[in-house]
Design a protein around this motif. Structure first.
Motif, PDB file in Angstrom:
ATOM      1  N   LEU A 219       0.831  -1.208   0.000  1.00  0.00           N
ATOM      2  CA  LEU A 219       0.000   0.000   0.000  1.00  0.00           C
ATOM      3  C   LEU A 219       0.867   1.260   0.000  1.00  0.00           C
ATOM      4  O   LEU A 219       0.549   2.246  -0.667  1.00  0.00           O
ATOM      5  N   ILE A 251      -5.593  -0.419   5.291  1.00  0.00           N
ATOM      6  CA  ILE A 251      -6.347  -0.436   4.034  1.00  0.00           C
ATOM      7  C   ILE A 251      -7.423   0.648   4.047  1.00  0.00           C
ATOM      8  O   ILE A 251      -7.637   1.349   3.050  1.00  0.00           O
ATOM      9  N   ALA A 254      -5.913   4.042   3.380  1.00  0.00           N
ATOM     10  CA  ALA A 254      -5.668   4.307   1.962  1.00  0.00           C
ATOM     11  C   ALA A 254      -6.967   4.553   1.198  1.00  0.00           C
ATOM     12  O   ALA A 254      -7.023   5.387   0.295  1.00  0.00           O
ATOM     13  N   LYS A 255      -8.017   3.835   1.581  1.00  0.00           N
ATOM     14  CA  LYS A 255      -9.282   3.922   0.852  1.00  0.00           C
ATOM     15  C   LYS A 255     -10.104   5.139   1.242  1.00  0.00           C
ATOM     16  O   LYS A 255     -10.663   5.830   0.378  1.00  0.00           O
TER      17      LYS A 255
END
Length: 335
Positions: A219, A251, A254-255
């Motif tokens: 990532l 995650i 990042a999203k």
């Protein structure tokens, strides 16, 4: 008797011990000295002393600005330049490239790029990829470059130091530091810090990001500013016991754009909730003579062995029992 030193004495006397002044040099003396010096210089250079100024050869500048035996400053074809695998920057801001191109178009290239020669007239780009991308955007066919022969190890270091003048993320720095140490170019973090002119704590902090799990680093490969060196240690500590939770949280960072502090607070709360039992949880205990005590806490079953009991041997018996047990017999009744 009248003293000869009396002021009124009119006898002419020369005072003993006084130095007579040197005669003032004539107007041509400096010319003579310059001519003599020039003659000596010409003689040492192997030129006839009788030669006239017109006979003295003019010293011409070198073709190209040679900086050393293995370096030269020259214009090279933009199309012949290939990107380097040692480039520390992982993400290029297209807007920043546009702005740099506008600046270069207005005032020119302020600093040449750094390349090393490759076979067949190609050049590997070591420093200045943003400048190279900008001139490509402008449609330039050539760019001024410092062409220098160098080893892979030196290429790693120069690629990093060139980009240090432009902001790099902690993860980008950490990747480059790790590569240099793995390559053996430097033997320790302290030696690397000394060579790059940075604090050893900076090197250590950035390298800590390389200890994160492979999933998290993948990532960071696309979003290198997601986690900074200042917070890496806390993510690492949580990863030791709750790796899946940390990876899921990163995650979401990042999203959804969750910031580091908020992500760490979420991890802390999730861990606390998973390990904390409700106050109303039923706690019961059953003793087994010679073995120990079975304890039920909510949905957990614990067994505390008595002194002298081997927990590993006991667990083997538990395993045999559980494998022979029909799960249907221990399912909670809905009645």
């Amino acid at each position: 008797m009248k003293s000869n030193d009396f002021p009124g004495n009119k006898r002419n006397r020369t005072m003993v011990g006084l130095r007579q002044p040197e005669p003032i040099p004539g107007a041509n003396s400096s010319v003579v000295r310059r001519s003599t010096a020039r003659a000596d210089m010409l003689k040492n250079a192997g030129i006839n002393n009788e030669a006239t100024p017109e006979d003295v050869p003019t010293i011409k500048p070198l073709e190209g600005e040679w900086l050393s035996g293995k370096s030269a400053l020259s214009d090279i074809p933009v199309a012949n330049i290939v990107q380097s695998k040692y480039q520390p920057r992982m993400v290029f801001d297209e807007k920043a490239i546009d702005e740099l191109a506008t600046s270069i178009q207005a005032i020119g290239l302020g600093k040449p790029i750094l390349v090393r020669p490759l076979p067949e007239g190609k050049y590997e780009l070591i420093g200045g990829e943003r400048r190279w991308r900008s001139v490509k955007l402008l449609g330039w066919t050539t760019i001024q470059a410092l062409v220098r022969e160098m080893s892979d190890g030196v290429a790693m270091l120069l690629a990093l130091t060139d980009n240090n003048q432009e902001d790099l993320s902690d993860y980008e720095l950490g990747r480059s530091y790790h590569r240099i140490l793995e390559n053996g170019e430097e033997q320790s973090q302290r030696a690397l810090a000394r060579r790059l002119g940075v604090n050893v704590s900076t090197v250590s902090r950035c390298l800590s990001l390389m200890q994160l799990s492979e999933k998290i680093r993948s990532l960071l490969d696309t979003n290198p500013t997601l986690i900074t060196g200042n917070y890496a240690k806390r993510f690492l500590e949580f990863s030791k016991t709750h790796l899946e939770l940390v990876e899921t949280t990163v995650i979401s960072m990042a999203k959804d754009g969750v910031q580091q502090e908020a992500a760490l607070r979420h991890i802390e709360k999730a861990i606390a909730a998973a390990t904390k039992f409700p106050a109303s949880a039923k706690v019961t205990g059953i003793g087994f003579e010679g073995l120990g005590k079975l304890k039920i806490v909510g949905s957990r079953v614990e067994f505390k062995c008595m002194k002298g009991i081997n927990p590993e041997l006991l667990s083997q018996h538990f395993e045999k029992l559980l494998r022979s047990l029909d799960p249907a017999k221990v399912v909670e009744s809905s009645d």
